[in-house]
Design a protein around this motif. Structure first.
Motif, PDB file in Angstrom:
ATOM      1  N   ASN A 359       0.564  -1.230   0.201  1.00  0.00           N
ATOM      2  CA  ASN A 359       0.109   0.120  -0.028  1.00  0.00           C
ATOM      3  C   ASN A 359       0.810   1.215   0.028  1.00  0.00           C
ATOM      4  N   GLU A 360       2.052   1.123   0.198  1.00  0.00           N
ATOM      5  CA  GLU A 360       2.883   2.370   0.478  1.00  0.00           C
ATOM      6  C   GLU A 360       3.470   2.687  -1.120  1.00  0.00           C
ATOM      7  N   PHE A 361       3.654   4.213  -1.023  1.00  0.00           N
ATOM      8  CA  PHE A 361       4.254   4.693  -2.123  1.00  0.00           C
ATOM      9  C   PHE A 361       5.677   4.753  -2.294  1.00  0.00           C
ATOM     10  N   LYS A 362       6.394   3.620  -2.782  1.00  0.00           N
ATOM     11  CA  LYS A 362       7.892   3.273  -2.644  1.00  0.00           C
ATOM     12  C   LYS A 362       8.445   3.066  -4.142  1.00  0.00           C
ATOM     13  N   PRO A 363       9.019   4.128  -4.810  1.00  0.00           N
ATOM     14  CA  PRO A 363       9.643   3.870  -6.000  1.00  0.00           C
ATOM     15  C   PRO A 363      10.556   3.069  -6.191  1.00  0.00           C
ATOM     16  N   GLU A 364      11.273   2.838  -4.952  1.00  0.00           N
ATOM     17  CA  GLU A 364      12.405   1.852  -4.830  1.00  0.00           C
ATOM     18  C   GLU A 364      11.972   0.322  -5.494  1.00  0.00           C
ATOM     19  N   ARG A 365      10.839  -0.006  -5.158  1.00  0.00           N
ATOM     20  CA  ARG A 365      10.445  -1.496  -5.630  1.00  0.00           C
ATOM     21  C   ARG A 365      10.757  -1.598  -6.937  1.00  0.00           C
ATOM     22  N   PHE A 366      10.871  -0.757  -7.837  1.00  0.00           N
ATOM     23  CA  PHE A 366      11.034  -0.886  -9.157  1.00  0.00           C
ATOM     24  C   PHE A 366      12.514  -0.904  -9.565  1.00  0.00           C
ATOM     25  N   PHE A 367      13.511  -1.275  -8.479  1.00  0.00           N
ATOM     26  CA  PHE A 367      14.844  -1.432  -8.767  1.00  0.00           C
ATOM     27  C   PHE A 367      15.282  -2.831  -8.262  1.00  0.00           C
ATOM     28  N   ASP A 368      15.809  -3.388  -9.193  1.00  0.00           N
ATOM     29  CA  ASP A 368      16.205  -4.775  -8.927  1.00  0.00           C
ATOM     30  C   ASP A 368      17.462  -4.613  -8.123  1.00  0.00           C
ATOM     31  N   THR A 369      17.875  -5.790  -7.269  1.00  0.00           N
ATOM     32  CA  THR A 369      19.100  -5.908  -6.595  1.00  0.00           C
ATOM     33  C   THR A 369      19.672  -7.105  -6.835  1.00  0.00           C
ATOM     34  N   ASP A 370      20.674  -7.653  -6.115  1.00  0.00           N
ATOM     35  CA  ASP A 370      21.333  -8.683  -6.373  1.00  0.00           C
ATOM     36  C   ASP A 370      20.283 -10.029  -5.726  1.00  0.00           C
ATOM     37  N   THR A 371      19.422  -9.471  -4.761  1.00  0.00           N
ATOM     38  CA  THR A 371      18.559 -10.640  -4.360  1.00  0.00           C
ATOM     39  C   THR A 371      17.110 -10.424  -4.390  1.00  0.00           C
ATOM     40  N   TYR A 372      16.719  -9.478  -5.246  1.00  0.00           N
ATOM     41  CA  TYR A 372      15.232  -9.069  -5.565  1.00  0.00           C
ATOM     42  C   TYR A 372      15.187  -8.614  -7.116  1.00  0.00           C
ATOM     43  N   LYS A 373      14.300  -9.265  -7.615  1.00  0.00           N
ATOM     44  CA  LYS A 373      13.860  -8.835  -9.095  1.00  0.00           C
ATOM     45  C   LYS A 373      12.376  -8.178  -9.113  1.00  0.00           C
ATOM     46  N   TRP A 374      12.076  -7.152  -9.513  1.00  0.00           N
ATOM     47  CA  TRP A 374      10.731  -6.771  -9.339  1.00  0.00           C
ATOM     48  C   TRP A 374       9.791  -7.527 -10.257  1.00  0.00           C
ATOM     49  N   PRO A 375       8.685  -7.591  -9.594  1.00  0.00           N
ATOM     50  CA  PRO A 375       7.712  -8.604 -10.476  1.00  0.00           C
ATOM     51  C   PRO A 375       7.211  -8.009 -11.735  1.00  0.00           C
ATOM     52  N   ARG A 376       7.789  -8.102 -12.829  1.00  0.00           N
ATOM     53  CA  ARG A 376       7.548  -7.806 -14.156  1.00  0.00           C
ATOM     54  C   ARG A 376       5.997  -8.195 -14.460  1.00  0.00           C
ATOM     55  N   ASP A 377       5.722  -9.426 -14.080  1.00  0.00           N
ATOM     56  CA  ASP A 377       4.337  -9.955 -14.516  1.00  0.00           C
ATOM     57  C   ASP A 377       3.182  -9.381 -13.826  1.00  0.00           C
ATOM     58  N   ALA A 378       3.412  -8.917 -12.678  1.00  0.00           N
ATOM     59  CA  ALA A 378       2.422  -8.033 -11.918  1.00  0.00           C
ATOM     60  C   ALA A 378       2.267  -6.741 -12.175  1.00  0.00           C
ATOM     61  N   TYR A 379       2.806  -6.410 -13.048  1.00  0.00           N
ATOM     62  CA  TYR A 379       2.865  -4.836 -13.474  1.00  0.00           C
ATOM     63  C   TYR A 379       2.186  -4.904 -14.619  1.00  0.00           C
ATOM     64  N   LEU A 380       0.759  -4.183 -14.680  1.00  0.00           N
ATOM     65  CA  LEU A 380       0.145  -4.312 -15.810  1.00  0.00           C
ATOM     66  C   LEU A 380      -0.889  -3.123 -16.422  1.00  0.00           C
ATOM     67  N   PRO A 381      -0.228  -1.763 -15.943  1.00  0.00           N
ATOM     68  CA  PRO A 381      -0.853  -0.769 -16.343  1.00  0.00           C
ATOM     69  C   PRO A 381      -1.072  -0.635 -17.947  1.00  0.00           C
ATOM     70  N   PHE A 382      -0.265  -0.953 -18.552  1.00  0.00           N
ATOM     71  CA  PHE A 382      -0.191  -1.002 -19.893  1.00  0.00           C
ATOM     72  C   PHE A 382      -0.899  -2.320 -20.639  1.00  0.00           C
ATOM     73  N   MET A 383      -0.953  -3.117 -19.903  1.00  0.00           N
ATOM     74  CA  MET A 383      -1.552  -4.701 -20.139  1.00  0.00           C
ATOM     75  C   MET A 383      -0.412  -5.313 -20.945  1.00  0.00           C
ATOM     76  N   ILE A 384      -0.511  -6.299 -21.026  1.00  0.00           N
ATOM     77  CA  ILE A 384       0.714  -7.250 -21.849  1.00  0.00           C
ATOM     78  C   ILE A 384      -0.213  -7.981 -23.129  1.00  0.00           C
ATOM     79  N   GLY A 385       0.704  -8.879 -23.783  1.00  0.00           N
ATOM     80  CA  GLY A 385       0.207  -9.492 -24.840  1.00  0.00           C
ATOM     81  C   GLY A 385       0.134  -8.638 -25.911  1.00  0.00           C
ATOM     82  N   PRO A 386      -0.796  -9.321 -27.145  1.00  0.00           N
ATOM     83  CA  PRO A 386      -0.667  -8.579 -28.503  1.00  0.00           C
ATOM     84  C   PRO A 386      -1.561  -7.202 -28.400  1.00  0.00           C
ATOM     85  N   ARG A 387      -2.597  -7.271 -27.559  1.00  0.00           N
ATOM     86  CA  ARG A 387      -3.547  -6.141 -27.301  1.00  0.00           C
ATOM     87  C   ARG A 387      -2.931  -5.102 -26.282  1.00  0.00           C
ATOM     88  N   SER A 388      -1.632  -5.055 -25.923  1.00  0.00           N
ATOM     89  CA  SER A 388      -1.120  -4.070 -25.045  1.00  0.00           C
ATOM     90  C   SER A 388      -0.863  -2.613 -25.658  1.00  0.00           C
TER      91      SER A 388
END
Ligand code: HEM
Length: 455
Positions: A359-388
């Motif tokens: 629930n927090e506003f935390k832009p840092e969550r979009f930075f990968d680190t050695d131990t963390y990869k931000w969840p690309r598949d769960a980020y859908l504002p532009f949708m995914i697939g051929p109709r994105s």
């Protein structure tokens, strides 16, 4: 009806447009001028997408950057000459400002229509018109639901809002037709030269001129409808994202300081002047601005959910948790004729994908680190697939550019009455929304004060 917020099932649906096509009736509101790339389905959609995709090339991206720079600086001039309070801050109704900025940017980078921020303040209709372009477009967009719901006979009644809506749609059609014929004439005049740097619109018109087995790729009504759709999709969504971003930055000064620090590092001698050079050199350095825009669109996605029809019996991958808390995989039978809802907002707000601080506003969550990869598949504002979204890069560049420019020059402050308010009151006042064409920011009134060290 199936509500989906599991990334595996979401991907399955988004990638299989034959089993999960769009529901055409949902797109009535954007079909007043005929079918277009957003509303079309099947072979027809393929034709629209092929005829329009050339418009979103790399040369257009550079133009988007340069026009965003130009327009935001013009707004700064208006801000600097505005009425200041005791702290030297100028109050702005941010959603209105961002709508104007985004429309000027898409008009220039998309349609070669360069209008200055100041000149656009009170636009008067050109000779022969009853409404200027911007009020016609904004009225049409604002009254879209009314246009869908009101029966034709209602327009003969003496109801001001209906008369105004009718006028806006017919005047907008005339403006768009004129834009198309002017651009066609220009393209014929330059005999193909200069098309390399063409804006989105010129590329769209060129695509329409290409004959295929004696048929134009897009007919005139499709061309008009796609033009309208690009204008609509190209400003409303981005304007809302930028409004929410400003509100979130005012509410989170620590995030704002980081954004400012990045802008100061990239532009130590003040804002860049040359758009092409800045595009080449700055875009990849403004990582925090990119993360702020992404985090805003995660918290406030323009489309909160999308529905798809189920055209044949199928199965969706699903998960459940057994009594021992163990994850179990299984398949759900999805019969033909049902509806699958892709719940974008629920996916964006799932602690499973984004962690306990979802629930927090935390832009840092979009930075990968050695131990963390931000969840690309769960980020859908532009949708995914051929109709994105075809305009994703357009929107991201515009958002990054505008936010970095603001951060370099201004502090964004809360209105005085909210300075000592609770989080809940601030949220209620600055982050409330309506669902119109997209999730729309309601009342974002903020203050902008020139930074002491702004160059
Ligand atoms: C923050 C900004 C934006 C967001 C969040 C956004 C979001 C979306 C979403 C969710 C879709 C899928 C809609 C559906 O399936 O019904 C979409 C489609 C589309 N968007 Fe965007 N959009 C943005 C900006 C833009 C811009 C700037 C343009 C054009 C200049 C654009 C053009 C399109 C087009 C043409 C489609 C239809 C693609 C297709 O169906 O093949 N969008 N957008």
């Amino acid at each position: 009806m199936f509500w989906v917020c599991d990334t595996v099932a979401l991907k399955q649906i988004a990638n299989d447009r034959h089993t999960f096509p769009k529901r055409p009736e949902t797109y009535q509101a954007i079909m007043f001028y005929g079918p277009n790339v957003v509303s079309a389905e099947g072979q027809d959609w393929r034709r629209h997408r092929d005829a329009t995709k050339a418009a979103f090339g790399e040369s257009n991206n550079q133009l988007v950057w340069a026009e965003s720079m130009r327009t935001v600086k013009e707004w700064f001039e208006a801000l600097d000459s505005g009425k200041k309070d005791m702290q030297g801050a100028v109050t702005q109704e941010v959603h209105g400002v961002m709508t104007r900025l985004a429309l000027l940017i898409i008009s220039a980078a998309g349609f070669g229509r360069h209008v200055s921020f100041m000149a656009d303040e009170h636009p008067s209709p050109p000779p022969g018109y009853k409404m200027a372009f911007r009020p016609a477009l904004l009225t049409a967009v604002h009254n879209m639901a009314l246009k869908v719901l009101a029966p034709r006979w209602a327009y003969s009644l003496p109801i001001e809002v209906l008369k105004n809506t009718d006028l806006a749609y017919s005047e907008l059609k005339r403006h768009l037709e004129e834009m198309i014929s002017r651009t066609r004439a220009q393209l014929m005049g330059d005999s193909g030269q200069g098309r390399g740097q063409a804006d989105l619109f010129k590329r769209l018109i060129s695509a329409n001129e290409v004959e295929e087995e004696g048929k134009a790729k897009l007919n005139d009504s499709e061309l008009l409808s796609n033009t309208y759709t690009f204008l609509l999709a190209g400003h409303e969504t981005t304007a809302n994202a930028l409004s929410f971003a400003c509100a979130l930055l005012a509410m989170h000064p620590e995030v704002q300081r980081k954004l400012q620090a990045e802008a100061d590092t990239v532009w130590p001698d003040g804002l860049p002047v040359d758009g092409a050079e800045s595009y080449r050199e700055d875009v990849n350095s403004l990582k925090y601005a990119e993360a702020v825009f992404r985090e805003t669109t995660r918290l406030f996605p323009a489309e909160t959910r999308l529905s798809k029809m189920v055209s044949q019996d199928t199965r969706l991958k699903a998960r459940k948790w057994g009594k021992n808390g163990k994850e179990e995989h299984y398949e759900v039978v999805v019969p033909q004729g049902s509806t699958a809802w892709l719940d974008i907002w629920a996916t964006h707000m799932s602690p499973e994908y984004w962690g306990p601080d979802v629930n927090e506003f935390k832009p840092e969550r979009f930075f990968d680190t050695d131990t963390y990869k931000w969840p690309r598949d769960a980020y859908l504002p532009f949708m995914i697939g051929p109709r994105s979204c075809m305009g994703q890069r357009f929107a991201e560049l515009e958002g990054r550019c505008v936010l970095a420019h603001i951060a370099s020059q201004y502090d964004i402050l809360l209105p005085p009455e909210l300075e000592n308010a609770s989080e809940e009151e601030k949220n209620k006042k600055l982050l409330s929304w309506d669902i119109r064409v997209a999730l729309t920011a309601k009342d974002v009134t903020l203050r902008f004060v020139k930074r002491a060290n702004a160059v």
